[in-house]
Design an enzyme around this catalytic site. Structure first.
Site: not given
Length: 186
Positions: A100, A148, A151, A171
């Site tokens: 991320c 995520c 976060c 995607c």
């Protein structure tokens, strides 16, 4: 609906019937997918330290604006979408781990990536525990959006038109990712 919103909505509609290609031979069974998921750390460069999903990151809007560039902020924090074909990570073919861009949590490996032909980095599975999901109605019909788990940063949408055996296509906005090559050389 203004024209720009309409064009964004049309661009976000999944492409059906494409023949996605894995970067390596795709797994043939769900057991092989589970092996990929369980052994993701083998694609980390030696000595690479990565955070845990349990170590949550909570920042103010101002702190996120300082941490991220404008495009990454728009996608990760405001659920925007980058332009198709704009991410160099769509063509990334080296062995390694995708993390991320907001917090560094490992989310995918190169072994999970395939060429969907959509213009966005695409994956048929994730590192376990990397994402949470919610239903998104921004373009009228429901889509599954994923974020995520560390976060809360927006990454993209998951569709059911990916390769076997998962038949999933995560995607992902490339700007939501950073790539850590296994070789250790960026």
């Amino acid at each position: 609906m203004e024209r720009r919103s309409l064009l964004k909505a049309i661009a976000a509609i999944p492409l059906c019937g494409f023949a996605g290609r894995a970067l390596a031979a795709p797994p043939a069974t769900m057991k092989e997918v589970e092996t990929l998921q369980n052994n993701w750390k083998t694609l980390l460069a030696a000595g690479t330290q990565v955070p845990s999903a349990a170590d949550k990151v909570t920042l103010s809007k101002e702190e996120w604006r300082k941490r991220l560039d404008a495009q990454a902020y728009n996608v990760l924090r405001e659920e925007g979408t980058e332009r198709a074909g704009s991410s160099p990570l769509d063509n990334e073919k080296r062995e390694g781990v995708f993390v991320c861009a907001g917090c560094g949590l490992p989310v995918f490996t190169s072994a999970m990536k395939f060429n969907s032909g959509t213009g966005w980095p695409s994956f048929f599975t994730t590192i376990p525990g990397a994402f949470g999901t919610k239903t998104d109605y921004k373009i009228i019909f429901p889509r599954t959006e994923y974020h995520c788990s560390r976060c809360g940063g927006h990454h993209g949408h998951v569709f059911d038109d990916g390769p076997a055996p998962t038949k999933l296509r995560y995607c992902n906005n490339g700007v939501s990712l950073k790539f850590i090559p296994k070789s250790g050389k960026a």
